[in-house]
Scaffold this motif. Structure first.
Motif, PDB file in Angstrom:
ATOM      1  N   ALA A 249       0.098  -8.612  -2.190  1.00 38.84           N
ATOM      2  CA  ALA A 249       1.461  -9.113  -2.394  1.00 38.84           C
ATOM      3  C   ALA A 249       2.211  -9.107  -1.062  1.00 38.84           C
ATOM      4  N   GLU A 250       1.950  -8.092  -0.278  1.00 40.17           N
ATOM      5  CA  GLU A 250       2.637  -7.968   1.014  1.00 40.17           C
ATOM      6  C   GLU A 250       2.286  -9.135   1.943  1.00 40.17           C
ATOM      7  N   THR A 251       1.005  -9.525   1.935  1.00 38.58           N
ATOM      8  CA  THR A 251       0.585 -10.654   2.774  1.00 38.58           C
ATOM      9  C   THR A 251       1.336 -11.925   2.391  1.00 38.58           C
ATOM     10  N   LEU A 252       1.501 -12.131   1.089  1.00 46.44           N
ATOM     11  CA  LEU A 252       2.187 -13.346   0.620  1.00 46.44           C
ATOM     12  C   LEU A 252       3.622 -13.372   1.119  1.00 46.44           C
ATOM     13  N   GLY A 253       4.265 -12.203   1.132  1.00 41.90           N
ATOM     14  CA  GLY A 253       5.683 -12.154   1.462  1.00 41.90           C
ATOM     15  C   GLY A 253       5.975 -12.020   2.954  1.00 41.90           C
ATOM     16  N   THR A 254       4.969 -11.731   3.753  1.00 39.75           N
ATOM     17  CA  THR A 254       5.215 -11.498   5.179  1.00 39.75           C
ATOM     18  C   THR A 254       5.445 -12.822   5.922  1.00 39.75           C
ATOM     19  N   VAL A 255       6.442 -12.811   6.821  1.00 42.59           N
ATOM     20  CA  VAL A 255       6.732 -14.030   7.576  1.00 42.59           C
ATOM     21  C   VAL A 255       6.051 -14.001   8.936  1.00 42.59           C
ATOM     22  N   LEU A 256       5.764 -15.192   9.441  1.00 40.64           N
ATOM     23  CA  LEU A 256       5.319 -15.305  10.833  1.00 40.64           C
ATOM     24  C   LEU A 256       5.739 -16.672  11.360  1.00 40.64           C
ATOM     25  N   ASP A 257       5.701 -16.823  12.701  1.00 39.99           N
ATOM     26  CA  ASP A 257       6.269 -18.048  13.249  1.00 39.99           C
ATOM     27  C   ASP A 257       5.312 -19.219  13.043  1.00 39.99           C
ATOM     28  N   ILE A 258       5.906 -20.395  12.942  1.00 39.20           N
ATOM     29  CA  ILE A 258       5.155 -21.602  12.577  1.00 39.20           C
ATOM     30  C   ILE A 258       3.984 -21.853  13.525  1.00 39.20           C
ATOM     31  N   GLU A 259       4.194 -21.662  14.811  1.00 38.52           N
ATOM     32  CA  GLU A 259       3.144 -21.968  15.790  1.00 38.52           C
ATOM     33  C   GLU A 259       1.913 -21.110  15.560  1.00 38.52           C
ATOM     34  N   THR A 260       2.146 -19.787  15.436  1.00 39.43           N
ATOM     35  CA  THR A 260       1.029 -18.863  15.175  1.00 39.43           C
ATOM     36  C   THR A 260       0.356 -19.248  13.859  1.00 39.43           C
ATOM     37  N   ALA A 261       1.172 -19.569  12.858  1.00 36.85           N
ATOM     38  CA  ALA A 261       0.638 -19.927  11.550  1.00 36.85           C
ATOM     39  C   ALA A 261      -0.269 -21.147  11.653  1.00 36.85           C
ATOM     40  N   LYS A 262       0.206 -22.191  12.310  1.00 37.39           N
ATOM     41  CA  LYS A 262      -0.572 -23.428  12.437  1.00 37.39           C
ATOM     42  C   LYS A 262      -1.915 -23.167  13.086  1.00 37.39           C
ATOM     43  N   LYS A 263      -1.866 -22.364  14.149  1.00 32.10           N
ATOM     44  CA  LYS A 263      -3.105 -22.096  14.896  1.00 32.10           C
ATOM     45  C   LYS A 263      -4.090 -21.275  14.079  1.00 32.10           C
ATOM     46  N   SER A 264      -3.579 -20.581  13.064  1.00 29.89           N
ATOM     47  CA  SER A 264      -4.463 -19.681  12.310  1.00 29.89           C
ATOM     48  C   SER A 264      -5.274 -20.408  11.234  1.00 29.89           C
ATOM     49  N   LEU A 265      -4.925 -21.663  10.942  1.00 28.95           N
ATOM     50  CA  LEU A 265      -5.645 -22.366   9.879  1.00 28.95           C
ATOM     51  C   LEU A 265      -7.016 -22.856  10.353  1.00 28.95           C
ATOM     52  N   VAL A 266      -7.970 -22.894   9.432  1.00 32.19           N
ATOM     53  CA  VAL A 266      -9.356 -23.208   9.801  1.00 32.19           C
ATOM     54  C   VAL A 266      -9.926 -24.213   8.801  1.00 32.19           C
ATOM     55  N   ILE A 267     -10.632 -25.241   9.332  1.00 33.54           N
ATOM     56  CA  ILE A 267     -11.437 -26.097   8.442  1.00 33.54           C
ATOM     57  C   ILE A 267     -12.900 -25.769   8.718  1.00 33.54           C
ATOM     58  N   PRO A 268     -13.601 -25.202   7.759  1.00 35.48           N
ATOM     59  CA  PRO A 268     -15.010 -24.854   8.000  1.00 35.48           C
ATOM     60  C   PRO A 268     -15.826 -26.112   8.314  1.00 35.48           C
ATOM     61  N   VAL A 269     -16.680 -26.011   9.332  1.00 38.76           N
ATOM     62  CA  VAL A 269     -17.559 -27.126   9.681  1.00 38.76           C
ATOM     63  C   VAL A 269     -18.873 -26.974   8.911  1.00 38.76           C
ATOM     64  N   ASP A 270     -19.257 -28.003   8.170  1.00 38.52           N
ATOM     65  CA  ASP A 270     -20.552 -28.045   7.477  1.00 38.52           C
ATOM     66  C   ASP A 270     -20.844 -26.765   6.681  1.00 38.52           C
ATOM     67  N   PRO A 271     -19.986 -26.453   5.705  1.00 38.13           N
ATOM     68  CA  PRO A 271     -20.157 -25.185   4.983  1.00 38.13           C
ATOM     69  C   PRO A 271     -21.395 -25.131   4.083  1.00 38.13           C
ATOM     70  N   ALA A 272     -21.957 -26.279   3.719  1.00 36.16           N
ATOM     71  CA  ALA A 272     -23.198 -26.258   2.923  1.00 36.16           C
ATOM     72  C   ALA A 272     -24.262 -27.036   3.694  1.00 36.16           C
ATOM     73  N   PRO A 273     -24.724 -26.468   4.811  1.00 40.90           N
ATOM     74  CA  PRO A 273     -25.623 -27.234   5.687  1.00 40.90           C
ATOM     75  C   PRO A 273     -26.940 -27.558   4.994  1.00 40.90           C
ATOM     76  N   ARG A 274     -27.556 -28.657   5.385  1.00 38.56           N
ATOM     77  CA  ARG A 274     -28.902 -28.962   4.902  1.00 38.56           C
ATOM     78  C   ARG A 274     -29.818 -27.819   5.304  1.00 38.56           C
TER      79      ARG A 274
END
Ligand code: ADP
Ligand code: TZD
Ligand code: MG
Length: 555
Positions: free
Chosen positions: A162-187
């Motif tokens: 619950a604490e993680t949901l409510g904690t604030v952080l600045d937009i720039e840090t937030a944006k940089k923290s997002l990840v798109i997994p590359v090829d998560p189900a590889p051949r």
């Protein structure tokens, strides 16, 4: 500034998660609201187990992890059966639960819905993670996605405090923290020598057989598999959820000669199917002791699980089947004519015997006569999803109702679990927009029956057919006290759905049954058909009576 709530939604959207199945409450209500406001479809359930089952089958149908959202403590635990079922069936899903204050949980000071959820989830999940700060939400979700869809898919638990949901952080840090997994189900390309071993075995096989499992259906290698089957001329047997991968009416289907082919095949190709209880572990009277196996599976630890495997091919099914077909010279595999002939003789005999049972028109209806009517209606609608659970209701439907398209049959699966019905039906309708017919034992239906409100609320094109024999396996005789397996006699399940605005039918003969199923499909409205089945029609445990323990005293 932003906060954990927004970051979870941003991360889900960035990863293409379009739907969340859940039950709202502390601490995730605002998360569900925000997700909906941001364009994610939120389907609210009446019980977390059903939301979890919906997420799991969404994963099976889409190859993307289905997401289930629950509150902490009991809500999380309610979802855990579904997570375990997903893992057992190799379906990719992510159970996201909010959790209470770590400091209080760890000192067991009695927080609201207190539970050490991460520890509780671990034995039942393929992987389990906790996110303790908002800047880890991106990487945490990426890990969960990799774990859910890579290799053998499974259920992943993601704990968000619950604490993680409510904690604030600045937009720039937030944006940089997002990840798109590359090829998560590889051949996963099989070793060339494993293909050669399989070819060597197939080349000399006189009585080969292919068993198609739901791993093969999940892999979406439909054309490659059809090509392999038809080029080699090998008879095939579909496991229940692999029905339709090749049409049940295909001339190479050996389903109507199941025990003959299992008992007499010299080489069996297991394609995304495990030698578990559903195949008698490859042992006993059903099987020959000299059968040799080729097993194609993505999970190396599945090999030699029950019988020694002469030619393991460890790889993803698409790559493996492609490699196998490429390695085969024309005419290199040649099932003997005697084998094909013997199968065809048995098929004809068994099909004729079944046709007779389907034609009979007893009053009250039995499972065969009722499902004979349903079979005719569904034969004209191959696009319909069929959900199925129960004991007799499951066994008879699997044998009687043909499937002709892949991944259209969704059922109790590897665990033989009751309660998947409404969750699977809802997700099939939500994910595909196609009509669903859920063929349910009256007991099986009860495990998730309250979700008919959910079906009505979202106006889903789901027709529920209850094969109502008045109990688990069968009904109680008139004027007896309730037995451990009996229910209220002559119950009217059709009246339940009327309470929520759906359409109810009460049917006692095959003609009105056909009409009701047809009307449910044509209208696209939530429909529940109470189909009266002779309470003496079922057998104890359906086809798996032998699994009941017997006391030495009874022998
Ligand atoms: P069934 O119940 O239909 O016999 P199972 O669930 O027992 O099927 O077996 C499915 C098998 O398929 C599992 O052993 C799993 O590891 C395997 N599997 C799942 N996805 C793939 C894939 N893409 N490629 C190869 N094997 C897969
Ligand atoms: N609980 C759970 C979660 N899964 C189970 N499989 C069971 C209990 C035991 N069980 C079966 O294996 S089948 C079944 C139960 C309760 C229901 C059978 O009754 P039904 O089907 O009405 O659904 P039939 O047509 O009467 O056989
Ligand atoms: Mg019943």
């Amino acid at each position: 500034m932003t906060d954990g709530f927004h970051l979870v939604v941003d991360a889900l959207k960035l990863n293409g998660i379009e739907t969340i199945y859940g039950v709202a409450g502390i601490p995730i209500t605002d998360l569900a609201r925000l997700a909906q406001a941001e364009g994610i479809r939120y389907i609210g359930f009446r019980h977390e187990q059903n939301a979890g089952n919906a997420a799991a089958i969404a994963g099976y149908l889409t190859q993307k992890p289905g997401v289930c959202l629950t509150v902490s403590g009991p809500g999380f635990l309610n979802g855990l059966v579904a997570l375990a079922n997903a893992t057992t069936n190799c379906f990719p899903m992510i159970l996201i639960s909010g959790s209470s204050d770590r400091a209080i949980i760890d000192l067991q000071q009695g927080d609201y819905e207190e539970l050490d959820q991460l520890s509780a989830a671990k034995p039942f999940a393929k992987a389990a993670f906790r996110i303790n700060r908002p800047q880890d939400i991106g990487i945490g979700l990426a890990r969960a996605i990799h774990a859910a869809v890579s290799g053998r898919p499974g259920g992943v638990y993601l704990d968000i405090t619950a604490e993680t949901l409510g904690t604030v952080l600045d937009i720039e840090t937030a944006k940089k923290s997002l990840v798109i997994p590359v090829d998560p189900a590889p051949r996963q390309i099989p070793a060339p020598e494993s293909i050669q071993r399989a070819v060597a075995l197939l080349e000399h096989a006189e009585r080969p057989l292919i068993i198609l499992g739901k791993g093969a259906a999940y892999a979406r290698a439909d054309h490659e598999i059809q090509d392999f089957v038809e080029r080699t001329g090998i008879p095939f047997l579909p496991m229940s959820m692999a029905k339709g991968l090749l049409p049940d009416g295909h001339e190479q289907s050996a389903a109507a000669a199941r025990s003959y082919v299992l008992g007499n095949a010299d080489v069996v190709v297991l394609l995304g199917a495990r030698l578990n209880w559903l195949l008698s572990h490859g042992k006993g009277p059903l099987w020959s002791e000299t059968t040799q196996y080729i097993q194609i599976d993505i999970d190396p630890t599945e090999i030699d699980s029950n019988r020694p495997i002469a030619a393991p091919v460890v790889g993803d099914i698409k790559s493996s089947i492609t490699a196998l077909v490429d390695a085969l010279k024309p005419g290199q595999v040649h099932p003997s004519e005697a084998w094909i002939h013997a199968i065809s003789v048995r098929k004809q005999k068994n099909v004729a015997r079944m046709a007779e049972r389907l034609r009979a028109n007893p009053d009250p209806m039995n499972f065969s006569s009722a499902l004979g009517a349903v079979r005719e209606v569904l034969a004209k609608r191959p696009d319909v999803y069929v959900v199925n659970e129960g004991a007799n209701a499951l066994d008879f439907t699997r044998n009687i109702v043909d499937m002709s398209l892949p991944r259209k049959r969704l059922d109790s699966g590897t665990w033989g679990i009751m309660g998947i019905g409404m969750g699977y039906a809802i997700a099939a309708a939500v994910e595909t927009g196609m009509p669903v017919v859920a063929i349910e034992g009256d007991s099986a239906f009860g495990f998730s029956g309250m979700e008919i409100e959910t079906i009505c609320r979202y106006h889903l094109p789901v027709t529920i057919l209850i094969l109502n024999n008045g109990g688990i396996y069968r009904g109680d005789p008139e004027d007896s006290d309730p037995s451990p397996t009996g229910f209220v006699r002559n119950a009217r399940y059709d009246k339940l759905i009327e309470a929520f605005g759906g359409v109810g039918y009460h049917v006692t003969n095959t003609e009105s049954l056909s009409n009701a199923v047809q009307a449910g499909l044509d209208s696209g409205r939530p429909t529940l058909i109470n189909c009266v089945i002779d309470p003496t029609a079922g057998t104890e445990s359906g086809h798996i009576q032998s699994l009941n323990p017997k006391s030495a005293l009874q022998q």
